[in-house]
Design a protein around this motif. Sequence first.
Motif, PDB file in Angstrom:
ATOM      1  N   LYS A 136      30.813   3.139  -1.059  1.00  0.00           N
ATOM      2  CA  LYS A 136      29.384   3.200  -1.379  1.00  0.00           C
ATOM      3  C   LYS A 136      28.723   1.830  -1.355  1.00  0.00           C
ATOM      4  O   LYS A 136      27.508   1.745  -1.199  1.00  0.00           O
ATOM      5  N   ASP A 137      29.504   0.744  -1.451  1.00  0.00           N
ATOM      6  CA  ASP A 137      28.876  -0.570  -1.329  1.00  0.00           C
ATOM      7  C   ASP A 137      28.494  -0.882   0.119  1.00  0.00           C
ATOM      8  O   ASP A 137      27.707  -1.773   0.374  1.00  0.00           O
ATOM      9  N   ARG A 138      29.016  -0.107   1.086  1.00  0.00           N
ATOM     10  CA  ARG A 138      28.595  -0.221   2.495  1.00  0.00           C
ATOM     11  C   ARG A 138      27.505   0.781   2.840  1.00  0.00           C
ATOM     12  O   ARG A 138      26.624   0.502   3.640  1.00  0.00           O
ATOM     13  N   VAL A 139      27.606   1.985   2.267  1.00  0.00           N
ATOM     14  CA  VAL A 139      26.656   3.063   2.549  1.00  0.00           C
ATOM     15  C   VAL A 139      26.213   3.612   1.197  1.00  0.00           C
ATOM     16  O   VAL A 139      26.941   4.381   0.565  1.00  0.00           O
ATOM     17  N   ALA A 140      25.033   3.219   0.757  1.00  0.00           N
ATOM     18  CA  ALA A 140      24.583   3.545  -0.600  1.00  0.00           C
ATOM     19  C   ALA A 140      24.226   5.018  -0.790  1.00  0.00           C
ATOM     20  O   ALA A 140      24.366   5.549  -1.889  1.00  0.00           O
ATOM     21  N   ARG A 141      23.736   5.681   0.259  1.00  0.00           N
ATOM     22  CA  ARG A 141      23.308   7.080   0.153  1.00  0.00           C
ATOM     23  C   ARG A 141      23.883   7.907   1.291  1.00  0.00           C
ATOM     24  O   ARG A 141      24.154   7.385   2.366  1.00  0.00           O
ATOM     25  N   LEU A 142      24.020   9.190   1.014  1.00  0.00           N
ATOM     26  CA  LEU A 142      24.420  10.108   2.081  1.00  0.00           C
ATOM     27  C   LEU A 142      23.344  10.107   3.158  1.00  0.00           C
ATOM     28  O   LEU A 142      22.148  10.152   2.842  1.00  0.00           O
ATOM     29  N   PRO A 143      23.726  10.078   4.424  1.00  0.00           N
ATOM     30  CA  PRO A 143      22.712  10.119   5.481  1.00  0.00           C
ATOM     31  C   PRO A 143      22.083  11.508   5.591  1.00  0.00           C
ATOM     32  O   PRO A 143      22.705  12.510   5.235  1.00  0.00           O
TER      33      PRO A 143
END
Length: 196
Positions: free
Chosen positions: A93-100
Amino acid sequence: MAYGKRETEGVATLADIEALPEGVVGEVIEGTLYVHAQPRAGHMDTLGSLHALLWGPFQKGRSGPGGWWIQVEPGIRLEGSPEFIPDVAGWKKDRVARLPAGSWPVAPDWACEILSPSTRAYDTCIKRPFYARIGIQHLWFIDLDARTLTVSALRDGHWMEVGVYSDEDVVRLPPFEDLELRLGELWPFVEPAAGI
């Protein structure tokens, strides 16, 4: 039906995947459309078991550290590439904060493929080197026939085998060392194949 290349006019696209008949699964890897039969019950049972083991501790933070998105058969569409689909994948999650909202636009940090007779060669010979090229850091292969889990880590663009584990093993494996896995819980209880 074993995996195979499906001829397309030019570079394969998402439209080629959508045009496949029912019961046939397709992915586009580096412009080539690969197809195979829809997974069987044992494959899906193991996929669900693995997701259930990881989702609570790593996505939700229940009895675990959280900090991950753990997804079953996520559609991933990197820039300039049609969609490909690992069996299970995870993103920090530190790379992708939210679900796309749609397909995942970045490669996962971890992927797991469940090998079957129809996909073994495809997963090991096509997807494994592709996953290294796009920078996935951790790769697991679950072999239902051998009842083994092979764990690899990407080092300098090449896969380094961390280990191979089986039924009775209780392990902590990268990148999920915070969780003790009892591998016997992953294997489905299925009828033996005819003639065995």
